[in-house]
Design a protein around this motif. Structure first.
Motif, PDB file in Angstrom:
ATOM      1  N   ASN A 106     -23.244 -58.085 -66.954  1.00 46.86           N
ATOM      2  CA  ASN A 106     -22.001 -58.721 -66.565  1.00 46.86           C
ATOM      3  C   ASN A 106     -20.864 -58.348 -67.511  1.00 46.86           C
ATOM      4  OD1 ASN A 106     -23.226 -60.002 -64.435  1.00 46.86           O
ATOM      5  ND2 ASN A 106     -23.732 -61.836 -65.613  1.00 46.86           N
ATOM      6  N   HIS A 116     -28.597 -55.413 -60.158  1.00 51.56           N
ATOM      7  CA  HIS A 116     -27.456 -54.848 -59.426  1.00 51.56           C
ATOM      8  C   HIS A 116     -26.307 -55.840 -59.304  1.00 51.56           C
ATOM      9  CE1 HIS A 116     -29.597 -51.213 -58.228  1.00 51.56           C
ATOM     10  NE2 HIS A 116     -30.643 -51.992 -58.068  1.00 51.56           N
ATOM     11  N   GLN A 119     -24.483 -61.784 -56.418  1.00 51.44           N
ATOM     12  CA  GLN A 119     -24.526 -61.777 -54.970  1.00 51.44           C
ATOM     13  C   GLN A 119     -23.131 -61.925 -54.386  1.00 51.44           C
ATOM     14  OE1 GLN A 119     -27.519 -65.058 -54.747  1.00 51.44           O
ATOM     15  NE2 GLN A 119     -28.461 -63.789 -53.192  1.00 51.44           N
ATOM     16  N   GLN A 120     -23.006 -61.482 -53.163  1.00 53.46           N
ATOM     17  CA  GLN A 120     -21.763 -61.649 -52.434  1.00 53.46           C
ATOM     18  C   GLN A 120     -21.609 -63.110 -52.027  1.00 53.46           C
ATOM     19  OE1 GLN A 120     -21.598 -59.282 -48.904  1.00 53.46           O
ATOM     20  NE2 GLN A 120     -19.770 -60.293 -48.105  1.00 53.46           N
ATOM     21  N   ARG A 121     -20.394 -63.607 -52.056  1.00 46.38           N
ATOM     22  CA  ARG A 121     -20.132 -64.983 -51.647  1.00 46.38           C
ATOM     23  C   ARG A 121     -19.596 -65.009 -50.231  1.00 46.38           C
ATOM     24  NH1 ARG A 121     -16.418 -69.182 -51.546  1.00 46.38           N
ATOM     25  NH2 ARG A 121     -17.153 -71.175 -52.406  1.00 46.38           N
ATOM     26  N   GLY A 122     -20.100 -65.924 -49.423  1.00 49.43           N
ATOM     27  CA  GLY A 122     -19.676 -66.037 -48.041  1.00 49.43           C
ATOM     28  C   GLY A 122     -18.310 -66.693 -47.881  1.00 49.43           C
ATOM     29  N   ASP A 123     -17.792 -66.671 -46.658  1.00 47.54           N
ATOM     30  CA  ASP A 123     -16.495 -67.269 -46.366  1.00 47.54           C
ATOM     31  C   ASP A 123     -16.597 -68.798 -46.322  1.00 47.54           C
ATOM     32  OD1 ASP A 123     -15.322 -64.756 -46.108  1.00 47.54           O
ATOM     33  OD2 ASP A 123     -15.782 -64.636 -43.959  1.00 47.54           O
ATOM     34  N   GLN A 194     -24.895 -46.719 -50.076  1.00 47.40           N
ATOM     35  CA  GLN A 194     -25.905 -47.680 -49.611  1.00 47.40           C
ATOM     36  C   GLN A 194     -26.564 -47.178 -48.339  1.00 47.40           C
ATOM     37  OE1 GLN A 194     -25.166 -52.110 -49.538  1.00 47.40           O
ATOM     38  NE2 GLN A 194     -25.351 -51.810 -47.336  1.00 47.40           N
ATOM     39  N   GLN A 199     -29.628 -51.486 -45.283  1.00 51.27           N
ATOM     40  CA  GLN A 199     -28.500 -52.167 -45.919  1.00 51.27           C
ATOM     41  C   GLN A 199     -28.702 -52.350 -47.421  1.00 51.27           C
ATOM     42  OE1 GLN A 199     -29.575 -53.457 -42.648  1.00 51.27           O
ATOM     43  NE2 GLN A 199     -28.008 -51.953 -42.087  1.00 51.27           N
ATOM     44  N   ASP A 249     -29.420 -63.722 -48.905  1.00 47.15           N
ATOM     45  CA  ASP A 249     -28.857 -62.877 -49.960  1.00 47.15           C
ATOM     46  C   ASP A 249     -27.349 -63.030 -50.125  1.00 47.15           C
ATOM     47  OD1 ASP A 249     -31.446 -61.781 -50.365  1.00 47.15           O
ATOM     48  OD2 ASP A 249     -31.101 -60.347 -48.754  1.00 47.15           O
ATOM     49  N   ILE A 250     -26.784 -64.096 -49.580  1.00 45.81           N
ATOM     50  CA  ILE A 250     -25.353 -64.352 -49.725  1.00 45.81           C
ATOM     51  C   ILE A 250     -25.162 -65.787 -50.200  1.00 45.81           C
ATOM     52  CG2 ILE A 250     -23.156 -64.624 -48.486  1.00 45.81           C
ATOM     53  CD1 ILE A 250     -23.920 -62.341 -46.712  1.00 45.81           C
TER      54      ILE A 250
END
Length: 369
Positions: A106, A116, A119-123, A194, A199, A249-250
């Motif tokens: 980080n 890696h 994680q991606q954050r959702g809306d 990717q 994915q 995974d989000i």
């Protein structure tokens, strides 16, 4: 170069040891034991949140205590977070803090140790709830259901009906593929991308789950209960952190609950800030001669009516406004010293003459004067 890397690694370990702290004792914060059920948790939270709410408690420690109580309730009222907290001491589970290697990544943006990044954050999601004006006046506990995207319970988000996955042949399990692109004769660019087959996961589902069609998520109902304090503002928002649509995974976004006023259930009142406004119709006889009394409905659970009256021969002009002090909306942002602080009620009188108009009523009143 090696000595620099070692020095940075040592620095990362030291910083990691400083920033990672033990989770607070949420049970002690709410004053409950570890066997407390949902009702006991909710009751303790409501009592403490009212006690330490900055609008009700002006002490310097109240704000911090209010935030602490809210954090404890957020964890203990969520079954998954509570289970993680009880088992690992962290509501996000055993891997939440990662390790010095993750901290190093980080800080310096690397992929040390095969990690890696985050994680991606959702809306965020928004839900509008319509309330009567009486609900805003009195406050209300609400239980409701809303349809959201949830992790599939049949496959627990894996997307596989049998829990099995196979290595992606396109990327050979690496999650990335090498792409070569010729920019000009003799100049070739090689870069990673990717894998579009898996994915970037490195594996694909052999037998997709029939319930979610292999997506790992499916729309379904969720149950919530919220408390609307007295005087809560129209179009006010309460945020349920991490309660947005959930996908594998989000990290879920937040659910914003917006409280709208159903104007068809306002009993003839209009709300402007902390004040209430209402039109009251009088006949020409009542306006000119006085000697009348009427009771209008009111939102208070004890004082359910407000009395309006005029003595005999006491005239009321068309458009005249009567102010009933302290009968408006409760102050949501009270200073904590006056729990019964309210705005005012403004009554505007409208004179109606049979077979006439509002303008005619105004002429009659002026002629009488």
């Amino acid at each position: 170069m090696k000595s620099i890397f070692v020095a940075l690694s040592v620095l990362a370990y030291l910083l990691f040891a400083v920033v990672v702290e033990a989770a607070p004792d949420y049970y002690s914060i709410l004053g409950i034991n570890k066997r407390a059920n949902e009702k006991e948790i909710k009751t303790a939270y409501r009592q403490l949140s009212k006690q330490y709410h900055p609008d009700k408690n002006s002490s310097p420690e109240a704000h911090d205590k209010f935030v602490e109580v809210g954090e404890a309730y957020e964890v203990l009222s969520n079954k998954e977070k509570r289970a993680n907290y009880d088992k690992y001491g962290d509501p996000e589970g055993p891997q939440h803090h990662g390790g010095p290697g993750d901290f190093f990544n980080n800080m310096f943006g690397g992929h040390h140790g095969g990690q890696h990044g985050g994680q991606q954050r959702g809306d965020n999601s928004q839900l509008n709830l319509n309330l009567a004006l009486s609900d805003f006046f009195q406050g209300k506990d609400m239980d409701f259901e809303v349809e959201m995207v949830n992790i599939c319970t049949d496959c627990t988000g894996s997307g596989s009906s049998d829990g099995k996955k196979i290595k992606c042949k396109n990327c050979n399990g690496g999650g990335v593929v090498m792409i070569r692109r010729q920019l000009a004769p003799g100049f070739v660019q090689t870069f990673q991308s990717q894998c579009d087959q898996c994915q970037g996961k490195g594996s694909i589902v052999a037998n997709p789950c029939k319930v979610c069609s292999g997506s790992g998520a499916k729309r379904g109902k969720r149950k919530y209960d919220v408390h609307i304090p007295a005087g809560f503002p129209r179009d006010g928002v309460q945020t349920m952190e991490g309660e947005g649509d959930a996908y594998p995974d989000i990290i879920p976004g937040d659910l914003h609950i917006v409280f709208k006023e159903d104007l068809s259930r306002s009993w003839g009142y209009r709300r402007v800030g902390n004040n209430l406004y209402r039109d009251e119709v009088l006949t020409a006889k009542e306006a000119l001669g006085g000697g009348w009394e009427r009771h209008i409905p009111y939102f208070d659970e004890i004082e359910t009516e407000i009395k309006l009256s005029r003595n005999a021969q006491q005239m009321v002009r068309d458009g005249e406004i009567e102010v009933v002090q302290g009968k408006g909306m409760p102050f949501h942002n009270a200073d904590g010293l006056d729990d019964d602080k309210h705005g005012d009620l403004f009554i505007q009188y409208k004179i109606v003459i049979p077979g006439g108009s509002k303008e005619a009523a105004g002429h009659v009143m002026r002629d009488e004067l």
